[in-house]
Write a protein that holds these residues in place. Structure first.
Motif, PDB file in Angstrom:
ATOM      1  N   UNK A 176      36.859  30.658  36.336  1.00 24.42           N
ATOM      2  CA  UNK A 176      35.604  30.203  35.739  1.00 24.42           C
ATOM      3  C   UNK A 176      35.638  30.303  34.223  1.00 24.42           C
ATOM      4  N   UNK A 177      34.459  30.273  33.617  1.00 25.02           N
ATOM      5  CA  UNK A 177      34.400  30.246  32.163  1.00 25.02           C
ATOM      6  C   UNK A 177      34.674  31.625  31.546  1.00 25.02           C
ATOM      7  N   UNK A 178      34.240  32.697  32.210  1.00 26.11           N
ATOM      8  CA  UNK A 178      34.409  34.014  31.583  1.00 26.11           C
ATOM      9  C   UNK A 178      35.378  34.919  32.330  1.00 26.11           C
ATOM     10  N   UNK A 179      35.703  34.591  33.567  1.00 25.46           N
ATOM     11  CA  UNK A 179      36.611  35.434  34.324  1.00 25.46           C
ATOM     12  C   UNK A 179      37.062  34.740  35.581  1.00 25.46           C
ATOM     13  N   UNK A 180      37.864  35.432  36.362  1.00 22.24           N
ATOM     14  CA  UNK A 180      38.422  34.834  37.572  1.00 22.24           C
ATOM     15  C   UNK A 180      38.179  35.761  38.757  1.00 22.24           C
ATOM     16  N   UNK A 181      38.130  35.171  39.946  1.00 24.36           N
ATOM     17  CA  UNK A 181      37.896  35.934  41.170  1.00 24.36           C
ATOM     18  C   UNK A 181      38.834  35.453  42.251  1.00 24.36           C
ATOM     19  N   UNK A 182      39.016  36.287  43.267  1.00 25.80           N
ATOM     20  CA  UNK A 182      39.627  35.766  44.484  1.00 25.80           C
ATOM     21  C   UNK A 182      38.765  36.121  45.674  1.00 25.80           C
ATOM     22  N   UNK A 183      38.899  35.341  46.733  1.00 27.49           N
ATOM     23  CA  UNK A 183      38.273  35.637  48.005  1.00 27.49           C
ATOM     24  C   UNK A 183      39.300  35.355  49.088  1.00 27.49           C
TER      25      UNK A 183
END
Ligand code: ADP
Length: 427
Positions: A12-19
């Motif tokens: 994303x714009x400010x950080x990243x995630x995983x699921x």
């Protein structure tokens, strides 16, 4: 037993995630990382931040789950563009960010594209490409254009030059024709454009060195991705035409699954392809930003409790944080209307929430007028989705069932895309 698992990553714009999800869509693990910042001259070295974050997130995947992951996909911010060396895949230039504008390229792009095409805005991928092409001049190394998600996926699978038709829309790809249009094919930079597949298409196996280093499953496939906002829509699992998602964050954004494709650049309305259907969207400047100018989140909660949502508010506003609106009213000078303010804050908030609901209703009405499938159910996401009174007000004003989406994380949507790449799932 864990069964077959699917890993989705969202940049994303400010950080990243995983699921990580299983076959039934149940979340098995999730985590988040902010981007580390690296200065490089005057700007930040985003490519380094993204790459590092990708591998940090892979490390964050619980060790006992890794050997069960059969498929991976990634979504990234739309129109974030990286020009890479077509031999090595290494960036030749700093990336162009999603919101960066290249107005210098706009006259050229407007002269080659059909009037009002999606590429005819300074921040489109095509404007970024043309701006780079003109800046670099002759003596170019053999180069390739990739979107953020494509480049991160390439780090995992190693096959250079592949994108998906959602990311490719803003470079001019025509998902209706399923090819680049002829006005683009005849341009001197056409050979930089990646080949295009459907989101979720398996591209190649996870590189052996990565698989061995992290202990991922043999034959784990890496699949084409999509954009972050489409991944967030996929997360809500609104899979039938007529189902829609309204995001009530700082702004009000709506997305509707339609049998027909519609475009209208006056309103900033365009359609992304999703298999044999179209994801139609538009965004209004009204939304939570105005609420935040007037009330704290705490006040919003307390005042909302006292609203009777079955009562119609007589107050008629057009809440905007500043002048200017595009959708569902195309007027760059539209002034915010937030007066008269009643003495009671409960009545005031009721009037504002109901006015935003009317704008939402008008927005869905406009999509219908432009030829989209009629909306029949609305899922909702974003900070405003937790307000039950607002949901009731919206149900009354829209005349439709409205409910909170179960899942709203783009990483969840990317994991759903990964399930498509699992051959065993298809057979
Ligand atoms: P974004 O990601 O666009 O910044 P979020 O999805 O985090 O936005 O939502 C934040 C918005 O939600 C804020 O603008 C705030 O005014 C609004 N908000 C927070 N709580 C409530 C509430 N109880 N009712 C309505 N809106 C709310």
């Amino acid at each position: 037993t864990r069964g077959r698992l699917y890993l989705g990553l969202d940049f994303g714009t400010s950080g990243a995630r995983f699921g990580i999800i299983d076959k039934s869509g149940t979340i098995q693990a999730e985590a988040k990382r902010e981007y580390p910042l690296y200065l490089s001259g005057e700007s930040y070295d985003w490519v380094r931040s993204w790459k590092e974050t990708l591998f940090l997130l892979l490390q964050d995947v619980p060790r006992d789950l890794r050997k069960h992951i059969v498929s991976i996909s990634i979504d990234g911010t739309s129109a974030t563009t990286i020009i890479v060396d077509s031999d090595t895949g290494e960036p030749l230039w700093r990336p162009f960010l999603y919101n960066e504008s290249c107005p210098d390229a706009l006259p050229t792009v407007k002269s080659i594209a059909p009037p009002n095409h999606t590429v005819c805005t300074g921040s489109s991928t095509l404007c970024k490409l043309v701006s780079w092409w003109n800046r670099v001049g002759s003596n170019k190394k053999p180069a390739l254009l990739l979107h953020q998600a494509d480049w991160l996926l390439w780090l995992l699978h190693g096959k250079l030059g592949v994108t998906d038709y959602n990311n490719a829309l803003k470079v001019g790809y025509d998902p209706g024709l399923d090819s680049y249009p002829s006005w683009l094919v005849c341009q001197p930079y056409y050979h930089l454009l990646p080949s295009v597949v459907a989101p979720g298409t398996p591209i190649a196996c996870l590189k052996e060195e990565i698989r061995n280093k992290f202990g991922f499953k043999k034959d784990c496939v890496v699949c084409a991705g999509t954009t972050d906002s489409i991944a967030a829509f996929l997360a809500a699992r609104a899979t039938q035409p007529g189902k829609a998602v309204t995001s009530l964050g700082s702004t009000l954004a709506i997305k509707l699954l339609s049998n027909t494709r519609i475009e209208d650049s006056r309103f900033g309305v365009y359609s992304h392809r999703l298999d044999d259907k179209w994801l139609v969207g538009g965004a209004s400047n009204t939304g939570g930003a105005v609420l935040r100018q007037l009330f704290t989140d705490d006040q919003l909660e307390k005042l909302s409790e006292q609203i009777n949502p079955s009562e119609t508010s007589p107050l008629d506003y057009y809440p905007l944080p500043k002048a200017g609106e595009r959708f569902p009213v195309a007027d760059p000078n539209l002034a915010p209307r937030l007066l008269p303010r009643p003495e009671s804050d409960v009545e005031y908030l009721h009037g504002i929430l109901e006015s935003i609901a009317r704008i939402e209703a008008k927005a869905y009405g406009l999509l219908k007028e432009l030829g989209a499938t009629q909306v029949d159910e609305v899922f909702t996401a974003g900070g405003g989705a937790k307000n039950d009174k607002w949901i009731k007000i919206r149900e009354r004003v829209l005349g439709l069932p409205v409910c909170r989406a179960n899942q709203t994380e783009a990483a969840y949507g990317a994991a759903l895309l990964a399930t498509r790449g699992d051959q065993q799932n298809i057979l």
